[in-house]
Design an enzyme around this catalytic site. Structure first.
Site, PDB file in Angstrom:
ATOM      1  N   GLN A   1      26.419  36.098  28.260  1.00 54.46           N
ATOM      2  CA  GLN A   1      27.741  35.648  27.829  1.00 54.46           C
ATOM      3  C   GLN A   1      27.835  34.143  28.037  1.00 54.46           C
ATOM      4  O   GLN A   1      27.909  33.670  29.174  1.00 54.46           O
ATOM      5  CB  GLN A   1      28.840  36.381  28.619  1.00 54.46           C
ATOM      6  CG  GLN A   1      28.951  37.857  28.259  1.00 54.46           C
ATOM      7  CD  GLN A   1      29.838  38.637  29.217  1.00 54.46           C
ATOM      8  OE1 GLN A   1      29.658  38.548  30.438  1.00 54.46           O
ATOM      9  NE2 GLN A   1      30.772  39.402  28.695  1.00 54.46           N
TER      10      GLN A   1
ATOM     11  N   HIS B   1      40.382  49.136  33.593  1.00 54.84           N
ATOM     12  CA  HIS B   1      38.932  49.265  33.426  1.00 54.84           C
ATOM     13  C   HIS B   1      38.160  48.445  34.444  1.00 54.84           C
ATOM     14  O   HIS B   1      36.970  48.657  34.639  1.00 54.84           O
ATOM     15  CB  HIS B   1      38.533  48.817  32.022  1.00 54.84           C
ATOM     16  CG  HIS B   1      38.695  47.344  31.809  1.00 54.84           C
ATOM     17  ND1 HIS B   1      39.934  46.749  31.683  1.00 54.84           N
ATOM     18  CD2 HIS B   1      37.789  46.341  31.712  1.00 54.84           C
ATOM     19  CE1 HIS B   1      39.773  45.454  31.527  1.00 54.84           C
ATOM     20  NE2 HIS B   1      38.492  45.177  31.544  1.00 54.84           N
ATOM     21  N   ASP B   2      38.819  47.488  35.102  1.00 59.44           N
ATOM     22  CA  ASP B   2      38.167  46.604  36.062  1.00 59.44           C
ATOM     23  C   ASP B   2      38.420  47.074  37.492  1.00 59.44           C
ATOM     24  O   ASP B   2      39.219  47.974  37.746  1.00 59.44           O
ATOM     25  CB  ASP B   2      38.685  45.173  35.892  1.00 59.44           C
ATOM     26  CG  ASP B   2      37.738  44.303  35.086  1.00 59.44           C
ATOM     27  OD1 ASP B   2      36.524  44.574  35.084  1.00 59.44           O
ATOM     28  OD2 ASP B   2      38.210  43.340  34.456  1.00 59.44           O
TER      29      ASP B   2
ATOM     30  N   GLU C   1      45.415  37.424  30.803  1.00 56.71           N
ATOM     31  CA  GLU C   1      44.647  38.175  31.786  1.00 56.71           C
ATOM     32  C   GLU C   1      44.145  37.157  32.809  1.00 56.71           C
ATOM     33  O   GLU C   1      43.013  36.725  32.787  1.00 56.71           O
ATOM     34  CB  GLU C   1      43.482  38.915  31.109  1.00 56.71           C
ATOM     35  CG  GLU C   1      42.763  39.904  32.027  1.00 56.71           C
ATOM     36  CD  GLU C   1      41.482  39.352  32.644  1.00 56.71           C
ATOM     37  OE1 GLU C   1      40.976  39.948  33.602  1.00 56.71           O
ATOM     38  OE2 GLU C   1      40.984  38.322  32.162  1.00 56.71           O
TER      39      GLU C   1
ATOM     40  N   ASP D   1      28.529  44.311  28.711  1.00 61.44           N
ATOM     41  CA  ASP D   1      29.686  44.226  29.597  1.00 61.44           C
ATOM     42  C   ASP D   1      30.858  45.043  29.051  1.00 61.44           C
ATOM     43  O   ASP D   1      31.993  44.575  29.006  1.00 61.44           O
ATOM     44  CB  ASP D   1      30.097  42.761  29.806  1.00 61.44           C
ATOM     45  CG  ASP D   1      31.157  42.586  30.891  1.00 61.44           C
ATOM     46  OD1 ASP D   1      31.290  43.478  31.746  1.00 61.44           O
ATOM     47  OD2 ASP D   1      31.857  41.549  30.864  1.00 61.44           O
TER      48      ASP D   1
ATOM     49  N   HIS E   1      34.088  33.114  26.303  1.00 58.11           N
ATOM     50  CA  HIS E   1      32.659  33.167  26.017  1.00 58.11           C
ATOM     51  C   HIS E   1      32.377  34.021  24.787  1.00 58.11           C
ATOM     52  O   HIS E   1      33.231  34.786  24.331  1.00 58.11           O
ATOM     53  CB  HIS E   1      31.891  33.740  27.215  1.00 58.11           C
ATOM     54  CG  HIS E   1      32.483  35.014  27.753  1.00 58.11           C
ATOM     55  ND1 HIS E   1      33.312  35.045  28.853  1.00 58.11           N
ATOM     56  CD2 HIS E   1      32.389  36.299  27.332  1.00 58.11           C
ATOM     57  CE1 HIS E   1      33.695  36.278  29.093  1.00 58.11           C
ATOM     58  NE2 HIS E   1      33.145  37.068  28.171  1.00 58.11           N
TER      59      HIS E   1
ATOM     60  N   ARG F   1      32.134  50.006  37.957  1.00 59.97           N
ATOM     61  CA  ARG F   1      33.379  50.093  37.180  1.00 59.97           C
ATOM     62  C   ARG F   1      33.359  51.270  36.212  1.00 59.97           C
ATOM     63  O   ARG F   1      34.421  51.733  35.770  1.00 59.97           O
ATOM     64  CB  ARG F   1      33.631  48.789  36.410  1.00 59.97           C
ATOM     65  CG  ARG F   1      33.999  47.617  37.304  1.00 59.97           C
ATOM     66  CD  ARG F   1      34.164  46.347  36.514  1.00 59.97           C
ATOM     67  NE  ARG F   1      32.918  45.960  35.848  1.00 59.97           N
ATOM     68  CZ  ARG F   1      32.834  44.928  35.006  1.00 59.97           C
ATOM     69  NH1 ARG F   1      33.894  44.208  34.728  1.00 59.97           N
ATOM     70  NH2 ARG F   1      31.672  44.638  34.443  1.00 59.97           N
TER      71      ARG F   1
ATOM     72  N   ASP G   1      41.506  37.179  27.386  1.00 60.54           N
ATOM     73  CA  ASP G   1      40.606  37.481  28.488  1.00 60.54           C
ATOM     74  C   ASP G   1      40.113  36.209  29.170  1.00 60.54           C
ATOM     75  O   ASP G   1      39.774  35.223  28.513  1.00 60.54           O
ATOM     76  CB  ASP G   1      39.410  38.276  27.950  1.00 60.54           C
ATOM     77  CG  ASP G   1      38.451  38.699  29.043  1.00 60.54           C
ATOM     78  OD1 ASP G   1      38.839  39.560  29.852  1.00 60.54           O
ATOM     79  OD2 ASP G   1      37.330  38.169  29.082  1.00 60.54           O
TER      80      ASP G   1
ATOM     81  N   ARG H   1      45.370  40.404  24.364  1.00 64.43           N
ATOM     82  CA  ARG H   1      45.069  40.197  25.788  1.00 64.43           C
ATOM     83  C   ARG H   1      44.048  39.077  25.863  1.00 64.43           C
ATOM     84  O   ARG H   1      42.897  39.234  25.491  1.00 64.43           O
ATOM     85  CB  ARG H   1      44.506  41.476  26.408  1.00 64.43           C
ATOM     86  CG  ARG H   1      44.022  41.332  27.853  1.00 64.43           C
ATOM     87  CD  ARG H   1      43.343  42.634  28.281  1.00 64.43           C
ATOM     88  NE  ARG H   1      42.776  42.589  29.609  1.00 64.43           N
ATOM     89  CZ  ARG H   1      41.539  42.168  29.901  1.00 64.43           C
ATOM     90  NH1 ARG H   1      40.735  41.740  28.938  1.00 64.43           N
ATOM     91  NH2 ARG H   1      41.098  42.175  31.134  1.00 64.43           N
TER      92      ARG H   1
END
Length: 643
Positions: free
Chosen positions: A249, A390-391, A323, A138, A181, A519, A281, A279
């Protein structure tokens, strides 16, 4: 003599070698944070056996890591404590990149520091650079170690060298800290597979489908095409493991206090390596509750507030960034409140998505609605604004704003149809810009053509930079969105390559490990050829770079554009956003392919009608403006009160 609590005694006992003055400082910080820290953790774990000893052990762990903090970082802590609003300043600018795509290695990233300084960057967010899962991971978000750098990027010594060089250049390093995760080959997951019952308790494991099916009744799906469902069968675990994102994950079980203690320690160890911003996540997913979508639960906020308190004790110069890709109304909770602060910075994904929506619709109503719902910032906090990342662009954060126009067709169905139309526009399947340019994007994670799927692509490609004849209009659109991000009242972050108008990288389709994830369109290798052209205005790179640098230079001198400065939206034509920042700055944005007019208000009262004698000055050119101004297609004006 003041009687010390047992946790404070444990904290101080863990730092015997420190001078008395330093120990007293840590005691003061702990005492300031104790009420919130203990209250939040006792609310989460207080009913579990041995809580008091666990809490004392946690305090000792925090003490050991605080005592180990290098002297230069302790000095930075003191500077930041003396100026807690340092990151709200209008000169703050972020930059986001993958280390391997930007510099090849961490050492290569260090060689890009002159480019960052030329732009005025003071905050570098490097996407995951810790050791990831072997194989599919990922994009690095499946972390196999919180303590080791990805060997492909270098080693821990390279990270130490990079943070030191960035710090010397006045740039703070931001790292992703994946809270929700770990990878299925992380030592905790490997131990759980091999029968370690304590480590099995770090995860959500169910012997059959009974509870997973009950949870699934109200859960959404993050990646419905490539990773449907939220649970994965793991034979070695003898059951089903909670896997919100991908089967590899494994969601952490924060109902287990050992998980919180481990993650807090991992964050402090990274902070002691010189990482200044984290950040956090997937913060919305941290707590599970049957009958809900398991997002934004009160316990998730309690966890973040406890983590903030620990950082305030051991590394108070460090910032936490949420985030949380959630609707506008749910964002303010991630700041906490004066009694229990939470994150310092929160992503404003609704603002980003609404900007692209305004371009697609040639109408700024979504933006006006988002800004109307965006509250003033609490002290010493900031939104984070951006144009791309990036997303994917997730449109569903705008459901409330997209359906609120009133009239017979308002409501959820209107919102769904409206957002689906915008999403289809950016996938190239519905419409074009007024100049005929096609937005070059791709749909993400949806097999339903009527759904508001996500949208992927680099900013220049989504803005229609597909042919030389469309260069100027496409780059005006891209600059329009950057102008919004820079002036809306936030810490703005540039995405790697956007400053050079880099376009999509379609080669991902030829790589089997990436082909299912569009992505990767917006994850190109940094273009050194375009970089060499950045000062040539005849090239797309030069036109974009020059326009962006002009905006950045103006922003740096305009204190009205600091994150916490007042903000108001003025009446305007449908395609125009008129954004006042206090009484002496006005930004006008034309989101359409047709010229628009806007009457300029008098100084000191932006809400008043136009006054022919009220002079304004163009912040970029110095040109005087008054009366009614005309905005060219896809253009903006930054105006400041004339002296």
């Amino acid at each position: 003599m003041i009687k010390m609590s047992q946790p404070l005694q444990s904290l101080l006992a863990a730092m015997p070698a420190l001078p008395a003055a330093r120990r007293a400082e840590f005691a003061r910080r702990y005492t300031e944070q104790e009420a919130v820290l203990h209250q939040r953790l006792s609310g989460l774990y207080g009913q579990q056996p041995g809580f008091a000893q666990w809490y004392a052990d946690l305090a000792a762990q925090v003490g050991r890591l605080a005592a180990a903090r290098p002297a230069e970082l302790q000095a930075l802590d003191e500077q930041r404590l003396a100026r807690p609003d340092w990151f709200q300043h209008q000169s703050m600018l972020g930059y986001c990149a993958y280390a391997d795509r930007f510099g090849g290695t961490l050492a290569g990233v260090a060689e890009r520091i002159p480019h960052l300084r030329e732009l005025g960057v003071r905050y570098l967010h490097l996407l995951p650079f810790l050791r990831p899962r072997a194989g599919e991971n990922d994009g690095g978000f499946a972390v196999a170690s919180f303590d080791d750098v990805d060997p492909r990027l270098g080693g821990n010594a390279d990270l130490d060298a990079l943070t030191a060089r960035l710090r010397a250049a006045g740039i703070s390093l931001c790292s992703d800290f994946i809270l929700n995760h770990v990878a299925d080959d992380h030592p905790w997951a490997r131990g759980a597979r091999h029968g370690d019952q304590a480590l099995r308790g770090y995860f959500h494991v169910f012997p059959d489908r009974n509870m997973p099916d009950r949870y699934e009744a109200t859960l959404g799906q993050v990646f419905p095409q490539v990773a449907p469902g939220n649970f994965s069968r793991v034979d070695e675990m003898g059951g089903w493991v909670w896997t919100t994102f991908y089967p590899y994950q494994w969601d952490l079980n924060y109902a287990n206090p050992a998980v919180f203690a481990e993650m807090a320690a991992a964050l402090l160890r990274l902070a002691n390596r010189g990482i200044e911003v984290f950040r956090l996540d997937s913060t919305a997913f941290l707590w599970k509750r049957e009958g809900t979508n398991c997002m934004n639960q009160p316990e998730a906020h309690a966890l973040l507030q406890a983590l903030r308190a620990i950082v305030a004790i051991a590394a108070p110069g460090v910032l936490l960034k949420a985030e949380a890709i959630v609707p506008t109304r749910e964002l303010p909770a991630y700041f906490g409140d004066a009694a229990a602060p939470e994150c310092h910075i929160a992503y404003h994904s609704s603002l980003m998505a609404a900007g692209w929506g305004a371009l697609a619709e040639q109408d700024a109503s979504l933006l006006r609605a988002v800004l109307a719902r965006t509250p003033e910032l609490p002290p010493h906090t900031s939104w984070l604004s951006y144009v791309r990342c990036h997303d994917d662009i997730g449109w569903n954060v705008l459901r409330a704003e997209a359906g609120e126009d009133g009239g017979a067709d308002a409501g959820p169905e209107r919102a769904r149809a409206r957002l689906a139309a915008i999403a289809n526009f950016y996938s190239g399947s519905a419409g074009a810009y007024a100049d005929g340019a096609l937005p070059d994007g791709a749909a993400f994670q949806s097999s339903d053509p009527t759904a508001a799927h996500g949208s992927n692509g680099m900013a220049a490609s989504l803005a229609g930079l597909t042919a030389p004849a469309q260069q100027h209009a496409a780059l005006r659109r891209a600059l329009l969105l950057h102008g919004l991000a820079l002036s809306a009242g936030a810490l703005p972050v540039l995405y790697m390559g956007d400053e050079l108008a880099q376009r999509n990288d379609s080669s991902y389709r030829d790589r089997p490990e990436h082909a299912m994830d569009s992505r990767w369109l917006q994850r190109p290798v940094f273009d050194d050829h375009a970089f060499a052209q950045r000062h040539d205005p005849a090239t797309p790179a030069g036109e974009m770079y020059g326009g962006l640098r002009a905006l950045l230079a103006a922003r740096t001198r305009l204190d009205a554009l600091a994150a916490g400065a007042p903000r108001s939206v003025l009446p305007s034509a449908p395609a125009v956003l008129a954004l006042a920042r206090g009484p002496r700055f006005l930004a006008l944005f034309n989101f359409s392919g047709a010229a628009q007019q806007h009457p300029l208000p008098p100084h000191g009262n932006p809400g008043s009608p136009a006054s022919p004698g009220s002079a304004w000055r163009d912040s970029l050119t110095g040109q005087a403006r008054s009366g009614v101004v005309e905005l060219a297609p896809w253009s903006m004006l930054w105006l400041e009160a004339a002296p």
